[in-house]
Design an enzyme around this catalytic site. Sequence first.
Site, PDB file in Angstrom:
ATOM      1  N   ASP B 394       0.865  -1.156   0.000  1.00 32.89           N
ATOM      2  CA  ASP B 394       0.000   0.000   0.000  1.00 32.89           C
ATOM      3  C   ASP B 394       0.914   1.221   0.000  1.00 32.89           C
ATOM      4  O   ASP B 394       2.113   1.104   0.251  1.00 32.89           O
ATOM      5  CB  ASP B 394      -0.835  -0.055   1.281  1.00 32.89           C
ATOM      6  N   GLY B 672      -4.715   3.493  -3.625  1.00 28.99           N
ATOM      7  CA  GLY B 672      -5.940   4.145  -4.023  1.00 28.99           C
ATOM      8  C   GLY B 672      -5.694   5.565  -4.489  1.00 28.99           C
ATOM      9  O   GLY B 672      -6.585   6.224  -4.992  1.00 28.99           O
ATOM     10  N   ARG B 778      -5.233   4.205  -7.957  1.00 21.92           N
ATOM     11  CA  ARG B 778      -6.695   4.293  -7.954  1.00 21.92           C
ATOM     12  C   ARG B 778      -7.338   2.920  -7.992  1.00 21.92           C
ATOM     13  O   ARG B 778      -8.290   2.682  -8.708  1.00 21.92           O
ATOM     14  CB  ARG B 778      -7.184   5.108  -9.151  1.00 21.92           C
ATOM     15  N   ASP B 808      -6.706  -2.358   2.833  1.00 23.96           N
ATOM     16  CA  ASP B 808      -5.660  -3.314   2.481  1.00 23.96           C
ATOM     17  C   ASP B 808      -5.978  -4.717   2.968  1.00 23.96           C
ATOM     18  O   ASP B 808      -5.256  -5.663   2.679  1.00 23.96           O
ATOM     19  CB  ASP B 808      -4.323  -2.880   3.089  1.00 23.96           C
TER      20      ASP B 808
END
Lengths: 338, 1194
Positions: B394, B672, B778, B808
């Site tokens: 992440d 994201g 994204r 996550d």
Amino acid sequence: MVKEEEDSSNRPDNTAFTQQRLPAWQPILSAGIVIPGFVLIGLAFIGIGVGLFLTSRDIQVLEMDYTGADGSSPCSVCYNLADKNCVCTMSFSIDSLIKGPVFFYYGLTNYFQNQRRYGVSRDDKQLYGDTSNFASPNSECAPYQYISNVPIVPCGSVANSMFNDTFELFKNVNGQSLPVPLDGKGIAWWTDYNVKFQNPNVTPLINAFNGTVRPPFWSKNVYELDTTDASNNGFINQDFLVWMRRAALPDFRKLYRRITDGDYSAGLPAGNYSLKIHYNYPVNGFGGKKKVVFSNVSWMGGKNEFLGIAYLVIGSLCVVMSVVMLIVYAKFKFPEDN
Amino acid sequence: MTNHSHIITHHPPPETDTQIQTRWETYRLLISTNAIKTSKYNFFTFLPLNLFEQFQRIANAYFLVLLVLQVIPQISSLSWFTTVVPLILVLTVTAAKDATDDINRHRSDNQVNNRKVQVLIDRKLRSERWMDVQVGDIIKLENNQFVTADLLLLSSSEPLNLVYIETAELDGETNLKVRQALPVTGELGDDIENLANFNGEVRCEPPNNRLDRFTGTLSYGAQKYPLDNEKILLRGCTLRNTGWCFGLVLFAGQETKLMQNCGKSTFKRTSVDRLMNVLVLCIFGFLVFMCTILAVGNYIWEINKGSNFTVFLPRENDNSAGFSAFLTFWSYIIILNTVVPISLYVSVEIIRLGNSFYIDWDRKMYYSRSDTPAEARTTTLNEELGQIKYIFSDKTGTLTQNIMIFNKCSINGKSYGLPDVRGSLLQQKDAVDFSFNPLADPRFVFYDHSLVEAVKLENPEVHAFFRLLALCHTVMAEEKKGELLYQAQSPDEGALVTAARNFGFVFRSRTPDSISIVEMGKQQSYQLLAILDFNNVRKRMSVIVRSPEGKLCLYCKGADTIVYERLHQSCSKMMDVTTEHLNEFAGEGLRTLALAYRELDEDYFIQWKQRHHEASISLEDKDGKLDELYEEIEKDLLLLGATAIEDKLQDGVPHTIEQLSRADIKIWVLTGDKQETAENIGYSCNLLREEMNEVFIISGNSSEDVREELRLEEVLKSNSGASPEETSESVKLVKDEAVSGEYGLVINGHSLAFALERSMELDFLRTACLCKSVICCRVTPLQKAQVVELVKKYKQVVTLAIGDGANDVSMIKAAHIGVGISGQEGMQAVLSSDYSFAQFRFLQRLLLVHGRWSYLRMCKFLRYFFYKNFTFTFVHFWFAFFCGFSAQTVYDEWFITLYNLMYTALPVLGMSLFDQDVNDVWSFQHPELYVPGQRNLYFSRKAFFKCAIHSCYSSLVLFFIPYAALSDTVRDDGSDVADYQSFALLTQTCLLFAVSIQLGLEMSYWTAVNTFFVLGSLVMYFAVTFTMYSNGMFLFLPSAFPFIGTARNSLNQPSVWLTILLTSILCVLPVVTYRFLLTQLCPTVNDKVQKNQSLCRLVGLEETRVGRRASRRSGYAFSHAQGYGDLVTSNRFLRRPAVSLASGFPPVGRTTTGFSPMGRSAGYSPTGRPQNSKVPDVEGTSLQMFRTIADPPL
């Protein structure tokens, strides 16, 4: 950073163990260790090998087969055991003195004392003199547990199959046969004689065996094995003890007597001998062989050339390998650069 | 017990059939209290249940079968105790572990069940335990209380019946969310009478695990009211900023959504586990094979010899040879069972547990700032840590701290800010002194004094620059206890506004139509005329303000590329200079924004404003019209300069990534965040590099586009043409292909959706695997998991996912190993992870040190364990040929019982707990040591086969040397030494020496403990043997200790010791030779490093500094979301000034926009410090943080 020591309740302990920093010796197989190691081991082995080999070569062994299977043997008449009390005599001569003490062995081949079911077919508690097991022997003894519901003592295959050939040795001197004294004392392990096997604590011994029957192959009861010597009778009879210590391999020899007494304390002198064999033990059924062996021993025990040769071979191999390694090391030198 | 006037009916949604409904009704009757139960056993059920579970394991069941075989007298070749003792030991250890686990679960259940809550009973509020709360009860919650069950919110103390809840336990997000009761129930207030009289009926969906959805109706009076998620408080939430509220229990206990979400976590197995299972099956097969051979041998022997031997050894009941062979088969199954040793599984568990403790104990993975040690939450996956090939990470909170720092700026063609302050040794005293400004934020640090000088000299451009920063934003200000706090929607904005504040342009407060700032100590109020809001297409935002002097001005900040297009020609010269600066900033991985302004003409503006008003109320294509208007006014701008914000990386991230890629681990970032942001981070943490041949960006919006983009790269890279996999769909593995040059891949969520389609996933995977690093931006949580699954499916590799947030969780669960960053927001990621620690940089220690060691140890253990058991067992096999295949054991039964348990257990455990080929420092210096793990080199079928061959050799030596040495020999007093018992003793002693020496060869790290274990085991062997063979033991139990005297009588023979020496040496010599020649002829990395380590023990770590170059790409990135312009100009935010702004708005799910404005604005919470509650206030600035935790690099 100053603060951290105060409220760091979760900080793990700083010990060599928890931090995996225990001091340690980290050997690696470097040329500096391996090659000299091989040389050293090689030389040491060669040394040991030479010693063993020479020792073993000095041990004198006289081995005679008396099975009688081939017909030319004096005992061939007894081979089929047609005669109940067959006696045969083997003559032999010794060229040079067999240095004493000389040990007299009997040997059997193709005999599976190491078979599992044979091995377990005994009752150690019975043999320890526990009379409670006289009445109801260990079930492992079957089919030598009961004869028509009468318990067998000593029960089981091992005891039942006890070797029962007996030998007498004579030295032929000037046509006369002089018996060579055979010593049957102390041929079994001390622990077997003193601890593992015990006669029941009953006098006379025979009373302990009331209500029991002897093993079917036996011609004598166990309390009659040596009626002359109470300390060699019953379960602690030395021949019985020797037999009960079952062999590891199908070909084995067992100590019968020692020749230590009188004139023979220095060994068996050269000369002609005759061995009188009371041939009772059947081996023709399974193609086994019977033999007698006269041998002396050294510090390393009986004659066995294998160990010496093995040491010599492996020692030499080590030296050869160390040379090979040295060559390899010199040629493909380990990259030292960082 | 309560007034059950409220009927809760759970009706299934229309799409489910009635059967489910009925089942649910029955179920509901059984459990409707709020008690929860996560424990498995109680006092009485523990033993039967646990044993039942344990015997379901194949190994235990196998030994139970063996035990049954052993009590059949005809078959029993070994006493029952040889199996019972180990079995009981194994069962006890496992049961003890299960019991402690369950006691802990009981404890936590009790703690939760006994919490108190106020329940409305008989028209009174009574304090009840949670477990006694029932569906239909009305309960009262107070501030900061946990929500007891899933409730329908009835009323609250706050205006408009709002309540604020924190959902950290549910979804990991710490930002507050709002729930609002129906007005009709809200009227009930806290009037107990009214509440007690409340008589409604709720019909709602059956219990399910969807946290974001609820459907139902409330029938109250004659009316029906629809219920949705906004009116529901879920168990696990915490009430915040709300005095009290009343709720009606809808679901209790196990039915709550929280409990429904506690699904069984999937049991993860390591690849070594899987291999081990395969091997154990093979061994079973091999065992049967050996036994068959021996049974056939027995048949032949019985016919040829046994039948003749019946004089001495009668056959029981005259059984045929065939039956004897059948029995022999089973007897040998018993004897040879040690090839599948029961202790294997237990030992493996112990080793893993031990190695997990090392992780827990590691001070170098302890983060003192948040007092968080690393934690191995799963203790069964350790060795897999040494085999990781792919890391999925992440970004926010994992790679970055989500703290933005105003690092540099370029004003009017002059660059301010020191070159790359990161890692340099700047002291606090070097920082700019902002004491001239009483409103300055003490946490802000800047090192370039020239900028503050410029401000003090009233340089107009510099002033304009900061004025722009103070005006053009959507930040909210709040003054608490005389302290000015900013509530920024994105940390970037927070950083910019704070920078302006410290340089003397303090944003004080705003109203919907004005902004108050303090300009160099002077209070000024600007009239806010319009906010031209930010969105991802415009990539800029502007404000139009009227200054106190009455000047109309438009201030704009945005992406350099966008802003440059709208600049007036007059700034072209400055553009060039600024571009240079921007490139420099981008090269450092900083996030840049260009700032510009324009003075507006009054008449033009009035006219524009009119059109703007019309457009904003138009019904069709409002956005398009507004965009046109914005476009029209944002032109002829004058460039002021550019800002460069550092998205602060977690400490040591670039170095960690560098190390991991040197270990041949591929790192994919799944975030994201926006593409620009992700790309920037990619550069700043060295995932993407300027010197890469190319960084491909895939952002196609249709399936065809994406396919085209992926194909293009296919053509670029594979010189060999079409890869063979493409032709056959059956090929399920994608091989690594060689690539010339380094490539990076950036793909965004839209394209990824197409790329993950079945038809394209292989293309995508192949392309992605050709690249050195991959960044997916994204992406939704689901896509994160899909990417992980994709790699798992087609590549036979071990994957690791690391993340910190609730989004996550899916990927953490999907990957072979999930790692959670702890001490950050929420616990969701940590709770579903296998390992957790506080900092990304600990990952390199987890993998390169702990993982590698664990793998090495496990492999060494398995190799050695199989070796020692095979060797042990094969001797029986050889002996069979000499004992008439009678299933006679070679060794004493006690030795068989204790061999695995006592004589060899501790030394091998010692090795597997302490061994290290090279220490941690060298492990870090040579990350390439990690590669053998990825390739499964240390324990594979081949390695297993090798160790079987080795065992075969050793067992031959171990049987035939004693055989030859003992045959026909006697003791030195002429009596027996070739008897079975002496032979057994000799062989087992040889065996023990041989395996101990072999262990010594395997072990490369001899600690005192190891030495003690090895020598101690040998000593213990002799001690135990002499004891077992002693008179006393025999007298105690004559039938159990028949080996009396054997040790005394044979171990005093020199020939016996010479045999032991010969056998042991002969067993290891070939191994030493082989290994020595191998290290000389083809040394592995390990050999080299080990050698080097032994040569020079004291070499420090050399720091690898990564040089940076100016970039040609745009460094623009701004994690801002649309819609806040409207918010700050509306009145909504003013309604409840006491509540932080963040909680007042419906959250924008991070998962959908790729960014959560509030949940993630950790760097700029209303209190102006990171929301990490564990971080003490006195932490100093972020920049300080960076320097102070400059721990030695592990």
